[in-house]
Design an enzyme around this catalytic site. Sequence first.
Site, short mmCIF file in Angstrom:
data_model
loop_
_atom_site.label_atom_id
_atom_site.label_comp_id
_atom_site.label_asym_id
_atom_site.label_seq_id
_atom_site.Cartn_x
_atom_site.Cartn_y
_atom_site.Cartn_z
N HIS A 1 5.12 6.80 -3.02
CA HIS A 1 5.96 7.37 -1.95
C HIS A 1 7.04 8.29 -2.53
CE1 HIS A 1 4.78 3.30 -0.23
NE2 HIS A 1 4.34 4.11 0.70
N SER B 1 -0.02 0.89 -4.60
CA SER B 1 -0.15 0.60 -3.17
C SER B 1 0.77 -0.55 -2.79
CB SER B 1 -1.60 0.20 -2.86
OG SER B 1 -1.67 -0.40 -1.58
N GLN C 1 -1.89 1.43 14.49
CA GLN C 1 -2.95 1.72 13.52
C GLN C 1 -3.50 0.46 12.84
OE1 GLN C 1 -0.22 4.35 11.25
NE2 GLN C 1 -1.08 3.43 9.41
P1 AMP Z 1 1.93 4.21 3.47
O1 AMP Z 1 3.33 3.75 3.40
O2 AMP Z 1 0.96 3.35 2.75
O3 AMP Z 1 1.51 4.59 4.87
O4 AMP Z 1 1.90 5.59 2.66
C1 AMP Z 1 2.76 6.64 3.00
C2 AMP Z 1 2.34 7.88 2.24
O5 AMP Z 1 2.39 7.63 0.85
C3 AMP Z 1 0.88 8.29 2.57
O6 AMP Z 1 0.80 9.71 2.63
C4 AMP Z 1 0.14 7.77 1.38
O7 AMP Z 1 -1.06 8.47 1.11
C5 AMP Z 1 1.15 7.98 0.27
N1 AMP Z 1 0.83 7.13 -0.87
C6 AMP Z 1 0.66 5.78 -0.87
N2 AMP Z 1 0.30 5.35 -2.10
C7 AMP Z 1 0.25 6.45 -2.89
C8 AMP Z 1 -0.06 6.68 -4.26
N3 AMP Z 1 -0.39 5.68 -5.08
N4 AMP Z 1 -0.01 7.94 -4.72
C9 AMP Z 1 0.32 8.98 -3.91
N5 AMP Z 1 0.62 8.83 -2.61
C10 AMP Z 1 0.59 7.59 -2.10
#
Ligand code: AMP
Length: 289
Positions: A37, A185, A61
């Site tokens: 993030h 993640s 979602q």
């Molecule tokens: P989320 O909080 O999981 O919905 O992710 C928010 C944003 O962060 C989304 O655009 C994800 O694709 C991005 N994101 C999550 N994990 C990663 C990562 N390891 N590398 C790059 N972007 C990420």
Amino acid sequence: MKVITELKALREAIHHHKQSGCSIGFVPTMGFLHEGHLTLVKEARKQNDIVVMSIFVNPLQFGPNEDFERYPRDIERDSILAENAGVDILFIPVAEEMYPGTTSIKMNVTERVNVLCGKKREGHFDGVVTVLTKLFHLVQPDRAYFGLKDAQQIAVVEGLVQDYFFPVEIVRVPTVREEDGLAKSSRNVYLSEKERSEAPVLYESLEKVKNKIESGETSGDSIISEVTDFIHSRTSGQVEYVEVYSFPELTPIDDLKGEIIIALAVQYQKARLIDNMIISLNEEENQHV
Ligand code: AMP
């Protein structure tokens, strides 16, 4: 950094910055922030006057049997990380304001959705485009930043922006990984110690077939078998899918050419992990992200 929870206050802040002629970069997230993030924030910081991050665990979602209730949350820690990374406005809306009651229009994604995660997570991308439509209208960003770790999400969002003429540029940011290759993640905290030690095999399998493709392999089927076997023999996780498509169209391909994605999902006891590799076979040198 300003922390805003109410829509009205956000509208006022955005209005003020727009009046001053500031460009706005937007990073939508579900929180429990990690370096992935924060890398999106770093990119946004470089290209815009103002950076807005949202944290919203979007109920729409999540399917009925998914992890909405137990999705990890830590707003205090997130606020510190966001501020240190250079976020100007942290928007943390409440569900009651985002979804105040019944709606007269429902969004339904029809392309790029019946494959990969969309196949099993019915309605997931409908929820994603619904919340992003609301957030894009509220934040009015010039650019919005998304991670390629969620490659199908980027494909769907690019479709949304293209179809409905949203005046926003979607910026794709490469996947940020742990030192051993595991994609960062928020859900990695669900892995047991043993599963965590096995999980780098996902990325290893993608690296391995990338080398094969670079050495001339053109069969998608053979790539799929190789990745599946590799993961299957090295981890207790259950392979949910390994698929190969054109990117970002996510249509089936017979021969590997053009821009392609190899994407996979593996189910562990409490965590479902996804990863992918995008390879451009047009250029002389293959490029992976
Ligand atoms: P989320 O909080 O999981 O919905 O992710 C928010 C944003 O962060 C989304 O655009 C994800 O694709 C991005 N994101 C999550 N994990 C990663 C990562 N390891 N590398 C790059 N972007 C990420």
